[in-house]
Design a protein around this motif. Structure first.
Motif, short mmCIF file in Angstrom:
data_model
loop_
_atom_site.label_atom_id
_atom_site.label_comp_id
_atom_site.label_asym_id
_atom_site.label_seq_id
_atom_site.Cartn_x
_atom_site.Cartn_y
_atom_site.Cartn_z
N SER A 95 0.90 -1.14 -0.10
CA SER A 95 -0.04 0.01 0.03
C SER A 95 0.81 1.30 0.03
CB SER A 95 -0.78 0.06 1.22
OG SER A 95 -0.06 0.22 2.42
N ALA A 96 0.36 2.47 -0.22
CA ALA A 96 1.10 3.54 -0.16
C ALA A 96 1.78 3.82 0.87
CB ALA A 96 0.13 4.73 -0.81
N GLU A 97 1.10 3.64 2.30
CA GLU A 97 1.85 3.64 3.45
C GLU A 97 2.66 2.71 3.91
OE1 GLU A 97 -2.28 4.85 2.68
OE2 GLU A 97 -1.94 2.80 2.93
N ASP A 98 3.09 1.69 3.13
CA ASP A 98 4.27 0.86 3.16
C ASP A 98 5.47 1.67 2.98
OD1 ASP A 98 2.65 -1.13 4.22
OD2 ASP A 98 2.57 -2.13 2.27
N GLY A 99 5.56 2.68 2.01
CA GLY A 99 6.78 3.15 1.81
C GLY A 99 7.97 2.27 1.35
N CYS A 100 7.46 1.26 0.05
CA CYS A 100 8.50 0.43 -0.43
C CYS A 100 9.02 1.16 -1.59
CB CYS A 100 7.62 -0.68 -0.74
SG CYS A 100 6.34 -0.32 -2.11
N PRO A 101 10.03 0.57 -2.08
CA PRO A 101 10.88 1.15 -3.03
C PRO A 101 10.18 0.73 -4.53
CG PRO A 101 12.13 -0.58 -2.21
CD PRO A 101 10.93 -0.27 -1.43
N CYS A 102 9.32 -0.13 -4.50
CA CYS A 102 8.77 -0.55 -6.01
C CYS A 102 7.41 0.12 -6.24
CB CYS A 102 8.72 -2.11 -5.63
SG CYS A 102 7.52 -2.82 -4.33
N ARG A 103 6.71 0.42 -5.50
CA ARG A 103 5.33 1.02 -5.75
C ARG A 103 5.58 2.44 -6.26
NH1 ARG A 103 -0.04 0.91 -4.45
NH2 ARG A 103 -1.00 3.19 -4.45
N LYS A 104 4.72 2.34 -7.78
CA LYS A 104 4.92 3.70 -8.39
C LYS A 104 4.20 4.51 -7.59
CE LYS A 104 2.57 1.20 -11.69
NZ LYS A 104 1.97 1.05 -13.03
N PRO A 105 4.99 5.87 -7.66
CA PRO A 105 5.80 6.33 -8.64
C PRO A 105 7.33 5.99 -8.52
CG PRO A 105 5.05 8.18 -7.15
CD PRO A 105 4.33 6.77 -6.75
N ALA A 106 7.60 5.37 -7.41
CA ALA A 106 8.93 4.95 -7.10
C ALA A 106 9.48 4.23 -8.10
CB ALA A 106 9.03 4.01 -5.73
N PRO A 107 10.81 3.96 -8.54
CA PRO A 107 11.17 3.35 -9.77
C PRO A 107 11.39 1.90 -9.77
CG PRO A 107 13.02 4.60 -8.67
CD PRO A 107 12.01 5.08 -8.02
N GLY A 108 11.24 1.54 -8.63
CA GLY A 108 11.83 -0.05 -8.01
C GLY A 108 11.39 -0.86 -9.31
N MET A 109 10.09 -0.91 -9.62
CA MET A 109 9.63 -2.26 -10.50
C MET A 109 10.18 -1.73 -11.82
SD MET A 109 5.64 -3.06 -9.59
CE MET A 109 4.93 -1.41 -9.46
N VAL A 110 10.28 -0.34 -12.28
CA VAL A 110 10.74 -0.22 -13.59
C VAL A 110 12.24 -0.70 -13.60
CG1 VAL A 110 11.73 1.49 -15.27
CG2 VAL A 110 9.41 1.71 -14.07
N LEU A 111 13.14 -0.60 -12.53
CA LEU A 111 14.57 -0.82 -12.55
C LEU A 111 14.41 -2.35 -12.50
CD1 LEU A 111 15.80 1.84 -9.99
CD2 LEU A 111 16.49 1.80 -12.72
N SER A 112 13.87 -2.93 -11.87
CA SER A 112 13.86 -4.45 -11.73
C SER A 112 13.31 -5.16 -13.14
CB SER A 112 12.82 -5.02 -10.58
OG SER A 112 12.77 -6.35 -10.73
N ALA A 113 12.54 -4.64 -13.88
CA ALA A 113 12.12 -5.15 -14.95
C ALA A 113 13.19 -4.97 -16.22
CB ALA A 113 10.89 -4.30 -15.75
N CYS A 114 13.79 -3.89 -16.13
CA CYS A 114 15.13 -3.53 -16.91
C CYS A 114 16.16 -4.56 -16.76
CB CYS A 114 15.54 -2.08 -16.88
SG CYS A 114 14.16 -1.03 -17.55
N ARG A 115 16.25 -4.79 -15.41
CA ARG A 115 17.49 -5.68 -14.92
C ARG A 115 17.34 -7.16 -15.51
NH1 ARG A 115 17.72 -3.21 -10.22
NH2 ARG A 115 16.07 -4.72 -9.20
N ARG A 116 15.93 -7.71 -15.25
CA ARG A 116 15.68 -8.87 -15.68
C ARG A 116 15.66 -9.00 -17.28
NH1 ARG A 116 10.01 -9.82 -13.02
NH2 ARG A 116 10.00 -12.06 -14.22
N LEU A 117 15.36 -8.03 -18.01
CA LEU A 117 15.40 -7.92 -19.45
C LEU A 117 16.89 -7.66 -19.98
CD1 LEU A 117 12.52 -5.84 -20.04
CD2 LEU A 117 12.64 -8.10 -20.76
N GLY A 118 17.92 -7.43 -19.26
CA GLY A 118 19.30 -7.18 -19.51
C GLY A 118 19.37 -5.98 -20.14
N ILE A 119 18.63 -4.99 -19.98
CA ILE A 119 18.80 -3.71 -20.41
C ILE A 119 18.98 -2.58 -19.43
CG2 ILE A 119 17.45 -4.36 -22.56
CD1 ILE A 119 15.13 -2.70 -21.43
#
Length: 178
Positions: A95-119
């Motif tokens: 949830s937004a209250e969790d303050g995680c680095p993955c929840r958009k608008p944080a970049p975590g999922m975008v960075l993880s997806a790019c890492r997994r794609l090797g780009i």
């Protein structure tokens, strides 16, 4: 692409709800999944062009107990039945209250997806329907394109650098080297 400032595009990531499929809040039922107009054609043109495609989705309903991670997996499987396979899926269950680095608008999922794609993130774009999608892309160093829907706020449209009227126009923008 011609310009040395714009790295070659290798992947296009998409928000799920309101972008690829009609937004059904906290949907845990695959039977309710309905593709957005033009989504399959946009994805097919990217796949035909040799680009990787992926999904980046906030699913705070998991943290709130409104649906389970298994429900999300079932809905995602239905998305793939309708729209074809994706090279990478990233889901934030917080949830937004969790303050995680993955929840958009944080970049975590975008960075993880790019890492997994090797780009590199600069070789990716993220298409979404709200400002947090664009902000997540830009925070990661990727390109963000906003495809507004009736729920997109005016200020989100005003602040987005790239705005497209629909998925086809967003893909055209990317393929033209935006």
């Amino acid at each position: 692409m011609g310009s040395s400032e714009t790295p070659q595009l290798k992947a296009v990531l998409f928000d799920r709800d309101g972008t690829l499929v009609v937004d059904v809040p906290y949907n845990g039922d695959p039977a309710l999944v309905e593709a957005m107009p033009g989504a399959k054609a946009a994805l097919d043109s990217l796949r035909a062009g040799g680009l990787a495609v992926g999904v980046i989705t906030n699913q705070s309903g998991v943290a709130r107990g409104l649906l389970t991670a298994a429900d999300v997996v079932g809905v995602n499987a239905r998305v793939e039945e309708l729209l074809g396979p994706f090279d990478v899926w990233e889901m934030c269950p917080h949830s937004a209250e969790d303050g995680c680095p993955c929840r958009k608008p944080a970049p975590g999922m975008v960075l993880s997806a790019c890492r997994r794609l090797g780009i590199l993130a600069s070789e990716a774009a993220l298409i979404g329907d709200i400002g947090s999608d664009v902000r997540a892309a830009e925070a990661a160093g990727a390109r963000g394109i906003l495809v507004p829907t009736p729920v997109t706020r005016t200020e989100e449209v005003d602040e987005a650098r790239l705005v497209a009227r629909d998925l086809a126009a967003a893909v055209d923008l990317l393929l033209e080297g935006a």
